[in-house]
Scaffold this motif. Structure first.
Motif, PDB file in Angstrom:
ATOM      1  N   HIS A 194      40.777  45.920  30.008  1.00  0.00           N
ATOM      2  CA  HIS A 194      40.189  44.585  29.948  1.00  0.00           C
ATOM      3  C   HIS A 194      38.726  44.659  29.507  1.00  0.00           C
ATOM      4  CE1 HIS A 194      43.863  43.386  31.847  1.00  0.00           C
ATOM      5  NE2 HIS A 194      43.602  44.071  32.959  1.00  0.00           N
ATOM      6  N   PRO A 223      36.053  46.628  37.769  1.00  0.00           N
ATOM      7  CA  PRO A 223      36.753  46.363  36.511  1.00  0.00           C
ATOM      8  C   PRO A 223      37.692  47.513  36.168  1.00  0.00           C
ATOM      9  CG  PRO A 223      34.537  47.141  36.071  1.00  0.00           C
ATOM     10  CD  PRO A 223      34.641  46.994  37.558  1.00  0.00           C
ATOM     11  N   THR A 233      33.866  47.458  28.408  1.00  0.00           N
ATOM     12  CA  THR A 233      35.201  47.779  28.883  1.00  0.00           C
ATOM     13  C   THR A 233      35.166  49.173  29.471  1.00  0.00           C
ATOM     14  OG1 THR A 233      37.547  47.975  28.292  1.00  0.00           O
ATOM     15  CG2 THR A 233      35.960  48.674  26.634  1.00  0.00           C
ATOM     16  N   TYR A 275      34.917  42.743  29.742  1.00  0.00           N
ATOM     17  CA  TYR A 275      34.154  41.947  30.696  1.00  0.00           C
ATOM     18  C   TYR A 275      32.799  41.571  30.097  1.00  0.00           C
ATOM     19  CZ  TYR A 275      37.607  43.899  33.906  1.00  0.00           C
ATOM     20  OH  TYR A 275      38.772  44.264  34.500  1.00  0.00           O
ATOM     21  N   PRO A 311      40.259  41.397  39.605  1.00  0.00           N
ATOM     22  CA  PRO A 311      41.079  40.480  38.853  1.00  0.00           C
ATOM     23  C   PRO A 311      42.518  40.506  39.335  1.00  0.00           C
ATOM     24  CG  PRO A 311      40.668  42.450  37.576  1.00  0.00           C
ATOM     25  CD  PRO A 311      39.845  42.557  38.819  1.00  0.00           C
ATOM     26  N   ARG A 315      35.814  38.571  33.563  1.00  0.00           N
ATOM     27  CA  ARG A 315      36.746  39.090  32.568  1.00  0.00           C
ATOM     28  C   ARG A 315      36.969  38.067  31.470  1.00  0.00           C
ATOM     29  NH1 ARG A 315      42.561  40.515  34.489  1.00  0.00           N
ATOM     30  NH2 ARG A 315      43.367  39.133  32.876  1.00  0.00           N
ATOM     31  N   ALA A 322      41.861  35.296  31.305  1.00  0.00           N
ATOM     32  CA  ALA A 322      40.652  35.735  32.011  1.00  0.00           C
ATOM     33  C   ALA A 322      40.534  35.092  33.369  1.00  0.00           C
ATOM     34  CB  ALA A 322      39.418  35.393  31.180  1.00  0.00           C
TER      35      ALA A 322
END
Length: 549
Positions: free
Chosen positions: A298, A294, A248, A300, A356, A326, A347
């Motif tokens: 979140h 990213p 993360t 991953y 995302p 994710r 996700a």
């Protein structure tokens, strides 16, 4: 009893001689040689690994001419008899001639490293405290590393010149962008020595030894001089990682501005990383650049191949990969990287680091997250060091990073960067820590403690640290502040990218008082913080080097 071995090399004069000779193989050449040197006597020299017995030159027209032992010679167990068996003596003689021609002080000695007296030739140049090692025998990485440390004990620099290629020459080539080579060619009764510069394209440019320059800073050919002007920065070592890596991104923690893991077309992020079966660590991740990435909070999972990049020394590590996805709320919480509910969308797979989806409107924002420590990109991976070894590594890495950025640092900044535990240290404990950070003292390694400042000046207790490191006369010298400034310059040069040649360490040996009165000190005048503070501000904020004294 006849000697059927084809002995091609000998020494002239006596068994302990280091004056080598190669017997011409053709009869007509041998006739000319005999006519030119009627008084020579030939010996199976001890410096060739021979028995010390006398040899005679044998002339043949149906086969090659060669040396042969006299019938009274002792049993000989000499391993090498061919043309190359005396290369170490030809190299020794060639370097001695070059030293004399260039008027450079130096010592030249052959070395037996276990396989025979022709394993290596060592050259020491005292004026530049530099060593040259002509490595003629084979050597593995462990032996090479041990020999490199031994040669560096009393030298500021080492030039390795290898007779044959292999894993070690490839390692040196990858590390420095070039590699020095040596070869010998037979010309009459001599072996002519050539020094070569091998580049990344694996091509070697050869120069006769007599056309090389031998200076206190080492051996120079036209090709090595060009390479030294544009040295390559060694890249990190890469190891494949097993699958199952999750991470993360760290919130509000910028990536390093100067890192050995930076690469064109990629970007570095600080992240909390959890390898499969291992605890969470703070480290760097290397991602493809130019696309959406990213975001916190979140979690991953890396998909596809991943590699761990490891820098030389203590610069740390990074994880490099191309694709990730994710995780949904439940999978993210199982990793331990997040405990608060994720109120954003489930996700969404991210192909080659795609962006995302945005969170739905009307959702409450995530609670703010604050970082207590600036990240330390070393073995402590950004968290407060827990053990003494981690603390030492973190302090050493931080000081090295400051030197790379051409900046000094205060103890208070060190506390904020490494650990609040350092704020509790007494003066005696600080001294103990700095002694361990800079031990052992080596001439070619700068003392990083010199980078620390207090009120713009070097540490007031530095004079109690240096004697414990072994800096001569530092316990009674009044020039500690000047010594620290020079040592700071040495650190800036050593850690610069690319690195620069370091000036010699300032000697604190007491000098006889001069006949004239010394100039008055200007410390503390014309500006706050004194002379050293002004110098540090110039280095740290403007990136300018101080001029010569």
């Amino acid at each position: 009893m006849l000697d059927h071995r084809l002995v091609q090399t000998a020494v002239i004069g006596h068994k302990n001689s280091d004056h080598p000779v190669i017997l011409p193989m053709d009869a007509w050449e041998l006739d000319r040689w005999r006519g030119a040197h009627p008084g020579y006597s030939y010996w199976c020299g001890l410096q060739l690994g021979g028995c010390g017995g006398e040899l005679s030159d044998r002339r043949y027209t149906t086969k090659v001419c060669h040396f042969a032992h006299h019938s009274t010679a002792p049993d000989c167990h000499r391993k090498n008899n061919g043309e190359s068996s005396a290369d170490h003596l030809f190299i020794k003689r060639g370097v001695q001639r070059l030293l004399a021609e260039r008027k450079v002080k130096g010592e030249v000695n052959t070395r037996d490293l276990g396989a025979g007296p022709g394993d290596a030739v060592d050259v020491y140049l005292p004026d530049g405290r530099r060593r040259l090692r002509f490595q003629l025998g084979t050597v593995d990485h462990r032996s090479w590393r041990r020999a490199d440390d031994e040669l560096a004990a009393d030298a500021d620099g080492i030039d390795w010149i290898f007779a044959s290629g292999g894993p070690i020459t490839r390692h040196v080539l990858d590390r420095h962008g070039y590699c020095l080579r040596v070869r010998c060619e037979t010309v009459g009764g001599e072996r002519r020595v050539h020094v070569g510069a091998e580049g990344r394209d694996r091509k070697v440019s050869w120069t006769p030894l007599e056309d090389c320059l031998l200076t206190p800073t080492g051996i120079v050919t036209p090709h090595t001089e060009r390479i030294h002007l544009s040295p390559a920065r060694p890249g990190p070592v890469a190891f494949p990682l097993q699958s199952g890596l999750v991470f993360t991104p760290a919130r509000d923690v910028p990536g390093p501005s100067d890192s050995p893991f930076a690469a064109e077309g990629r970007r570095l992020l600080v992240a909390d990383v959890k390898p499969a079966g291992s605890p969470v660590v703070r480290g760097l991740i290397s991602l493809p650049g130019g696309i959406g990435g990213p975001s916190a909070p979140h979690v991953y999972r890396v998909t596809g191949d991943a590699r761990m990049l490891v820098g030389e020394g203590t610069v740390g590590w990074a994880v490099e990969f191309k694709r990730y996805e994710r995780l949904d709320e439940r999978a993210a919480r199982r990793t331990g990287l997040r405990t608060t509910p994720d109120t954003s969308d489930p996700a969404v797979p991210v192909a080659r680091a795609g962006r995302p989806k945005e969170s739905q409107p009307g959702r409450k924002p995530e609670p703010a997250h604050t970082e207590v420590y600036a990240p330390v990109f070393g073995s402590t991976a950004g968290r407060p060091p827990r053990t003494k070894g981690e603390l030492l590594t973190a302090v050493r890495d931080t000081l090295a990073r400051q030197a790379r950025q051409q900046r000094t640092i205060t103890w208070e900044d060190l506390v904020r960067t490494v650990s609040p535990e350092l704020a509790k240290y007494s003066t005696a404990e600080r001294q103990d820590l700095l002694v361990e950070v800079d031990s052992p003292l080596r001439e070619n390694v700068p003392v990083l403690s010199a980078l620390l400042r207090e009120n713009g000046e070097p540490l007031p207790y530095l004079s109690r640290v240096l004697p414990r490191l072994g800096v001569l006369y530092s316990g009674t010298s009044v020039r500690i502040a000047e010594w620290a400034i020079v040592e700071t310059e040495r650190a800036f040069a050593a850690y610069a990218v690319p690195s620069r040649a370091m000036q010699p360490r300032l000697s604190l040996m007491p000098t006889k008082p001069a006949a004239r009165r010394p100039a008055k000190s200007t410390r503390g005048k014309s500006g706050s913080g004194g002379t050293y503070a002004r110098i540090d501000r110039a280095w740290g904020l403007e990136g300018k080097k101080r001029g010569s004294r």
